[in-house]
Design an enzyme around this catalytic site. Structure first.
Site, mmCIF file in Angstrom:
data_model
loop_
_atom_site.group_PDB
_atom_site.id
_atom_site.type_symbol
_atom_site.label_atom_id
_atom_site.label_comp_id
_atom_site.label_asym_id
_atom_site.label_seq_id
_atom_site.Cartn_x
_atom_site.Cartn_y
_atom_site.Cartn_z
ATOM 1 N N HIS A 348 24.523 37.269 31.945
ATOM 2 C CA HIS A 348 23.535 36.186 31.949
ATOM 3 C C HIS A 348 22.604 36.360 33.154
ATOM 4 O O HIS A 348 23.057 36.671 34.257
ATOM 5 C CB HIS A 348 24.250 34.830 32.015
ATOM 6 N N GLU A 350 21.233 34.362 35.156
ATOM 7 C CA GLU A 350 21.552 33.581 36.369
ATOM 8 C C GLU A 350 22.598 34.329 37.197
ATOM 9 O O GLU A 350 22.485 34.437 38.425
ATOM 10 C CB GLU A 350 22.083 32.187 35.992
ATOM 11 N N CYS A 416 26.372 22.484 37.815
ATOM 12 C CA CYS A 416 25.432 21.428 38.208
ATOM 13 C C CYS A 416 25.840 20.110 37.567
ATOM 14 O O CYS A 416 26.505 20.093 36.525
ATOM 15 C CB CYS A 416 24.008 21.802 37.851
ATOM 16 N N SER A 444 20.967 30.708 24.585
ATOM 17 C CA SER A 444 21.272 29.723 25.617
ATOM 18 C C SER A 444 22.773 29.626 25.864
ATOM 19 O O SER A 444 23.543 29.217 24.993
ATOM 20 C CB SER A 444 20.722 28.360 25.191
#
Ligand code: DC
Length: 501
Positions: A348, A350, A416, A444
């Site tokens: 991913h 990130e 988060c 996603s």
């Protein structure tokens, strides 16, 4: 009125074919209102009345009787006691029907009859003004359409199969003329009801269209309880990143995003229309004309950041602050003797970005099995961080496994708060509904995790990108439906699903 489905649309969109099949599958009475106008057309022709003489037509229809009867499930039209069914489909009949249907006297007679028919049972009625005038309270309204070329081709094939070859260009011109007449007449013109679902059947098979309409009709008939998660959709970081790019489109010079701004095709396509180009690789950066690059909420590695800067691009950093915090931890921990474990998907962007801020390699793990086989020397200082959108429960399980190994562990739960809240709410809703819908892009990661979480609680969980992906027929079995969406799913898509179910 009983249960009613209204189907409107231009000539040749497939209304009657589709409505007949849905009627059969759902045990509804099919009412073909076009046939009634066609019946009037036949009457006018036989009586020698000029179809352009409104007064004469109005007078002629004031005294006639029209009767609709069903014989072996087929609608028969009787005008003044005569069965005219055989002649209904003739081309000339269609043309006359369109011409006389513009007169208020004709319409008011037929509309009253149509309403009467709907009162006596459950119906699916097709025409031009069903959703707007005849049955404005219908539980489901469909506006069925197709390109004029497709409609002409369908009609041409139909005639060919009947052994009546025709000229396709002539058919198309005829359809265009009829569309024009039906859409621009003064009384009850053909138009979409505000609350109708639009279906363009140009590239759909009959079966696909039937499934869609039948599914919607079944859902509306069942009227399930629908719960929309309050946390569904754009999180603050994504919202900020998308807004940043749109704001930048107002400036001048080439505009880029490094990677797709979010994992959602409709947003990326729209930005492309606004002139935004996606840079995917260092090679893209090398070849691109200098301009502004927006870094997306996932963030990028330090190398990418430096390359962009050295190449002379203006950088607008929309990295989510929650991700920036992980970059900071990664940099600090890997500057010392300790080890850094990143819990997340190593492919991913990130996680790739986080790895790119480490001064020495970190260990990335994604599963409990990988946590099991993790080995560091005794007494190592191990700092654990997570991808911001990781599954909280899974993260906690992985942390427990590592803790049990006896290292000096320091756990930074960097999931988060928006992700945590979204997952908690999705789990809670999924546990109480018959079916759960998770909306989000194919790529996603946080959407996929939401799907996993919901699927565990609710076996009937659907993962979709847009409303068009939903299997409505099977969804229609549910008495209660929950809806949630990933952090990169725009509100418009969520609202479309919500409105339709
Ligand atoms: O759907 P159809 O081709 O059988 O309809 C024939 C004509 O009748 C059409 O051109 C317009 C008119 N019509 C109408 O005005 N209102 C309806 N509800 C149905 C048909």
């Amino acid at each position: 009125m009983g249960y009613a489905v209204a189907v409107d649309g231009p000539a040749g969109a497939g209304k009657s074919t589709i409505a007949k099949l849905v009627a059969k599958n759902m045990d509804l009475t099919y009412i073909d209102t076009g046939a009634m106008y066609r019946g009037i057309g036949i009457f006018i022709r036989d009586a020698g009345v000029d179809p352009d003489d409104e007064e004469a037509v109005s007078k002629a229809v004031s005294g006639i009787t029209m009767d609709i009867r069903y014989q072996d499930g087929v609608q028969h039209v009787f005008v003044d006691g005569r069965d005219v069914t055989e002649r209904l489909r003739e081309e000339e009949t269609g043309r006359l029907a369109s011409r006389v249907s513009r007169y208020p006297a004709v319409r008011s007679r037929l509309v009253a009859l149509q309403r009467q028919m709907a009162e006596s049972g459950n119906v699916i009625m097709d025409g031009r003004d069903i959703g707007t005038v005849v049955l404005p309270g219908a539980q489901l309204k469909i506006y069925l359409t197709a390109s004029v070329q497709t409609r002409a081709r369908r009609r041409w094939k139909e005639l060919l199969e009947k052994g009546e070859p025709a000229d396709i260009a002539e058919i198309q011109a005829d359809i265009e003329k009829r569309d024009n007449q039906d859409m621009h007449r003064e009384v009850s013109p053909l138009k979409k009801a505000d609350d109708a679902v639009v279906l363009d059947t140009s590239d759909m098979t009959i079966e696909q269209v039937v499934n869609r309409i039948e599914g919607l009709a079944r859902i509306r008939r069942k009227n399930p309880k629908v719960v929309l998660a309050q946390t569904a959709g754009f999180c603050f970081g994504v919202q900020r990143a998308v807004k940043t790019v749109y704001d930048e489109t107002k400036g001048s010079g080439p505009l880029y995003t490094y990677g797709e701004i979010i994992h959602n095709e409709s947003v990326v396509d729209d930005l492309q229309k606004h002139g935004v180009t996606v840079l995917d690789t260092p090679d893209d950066v090398r070849k691109a004309e200098k301009g502004t690059v927006v870094i997306r909420s996932h963030g990028v590695s330090k190398d990418v950041y430096d390359d962009l800067q050295n190449a002379g691009f203006r950088i607008v950093d929309a990295t989510c602050p929650f991700v920036l915090k992980i970059h900071q931890i990664a940099r600090e921990v890997t500057s010392g003797d300790g080890e850094l474990v990143i819990v997340g998907d190593r492919t991913h962007p990130e996680v790739e970005g986080i790895c790119g801020w480490c001064r020495k390699p970190a260990t990335v793990i994604d599963t409990k099995e990988e946590a099991d086989s993790l080995i560091f020397p005794e007494n190592t200082d191990v700092t654990i961080v997570s991808q911001t959108t990781f599954n909280l429960q899974k993260f906690e399980e992985i942390v427990e496994i590592i803790r049990a190994k006896g290292y000096n562990t320091n756990v930074c739960n960097t999931i988060c708060s928006a992700t945590e809240e979204r997952q908690t709410e999705a789990r809670r809703i999924a546990a109480t509904v018959d079916a759960m819908i998770v909306i989000g892009g194919k790529k996603s990661s946080n959407t996929r995790k939401l799907y996993e979480i919901c699927k565990r609680e609710c076996p009937e969980t659907y993962l979709i990108q847009t409303f068009a992906d939903l299997n409505l027929i099977s969804l229609a079995k549910a008495d209660s439906i929950g809806i949630t969406a990933g952090a990169s799913t725009p509100n418009t898509i969520i609202e479309e699903v919500l409105h339709n179910v």
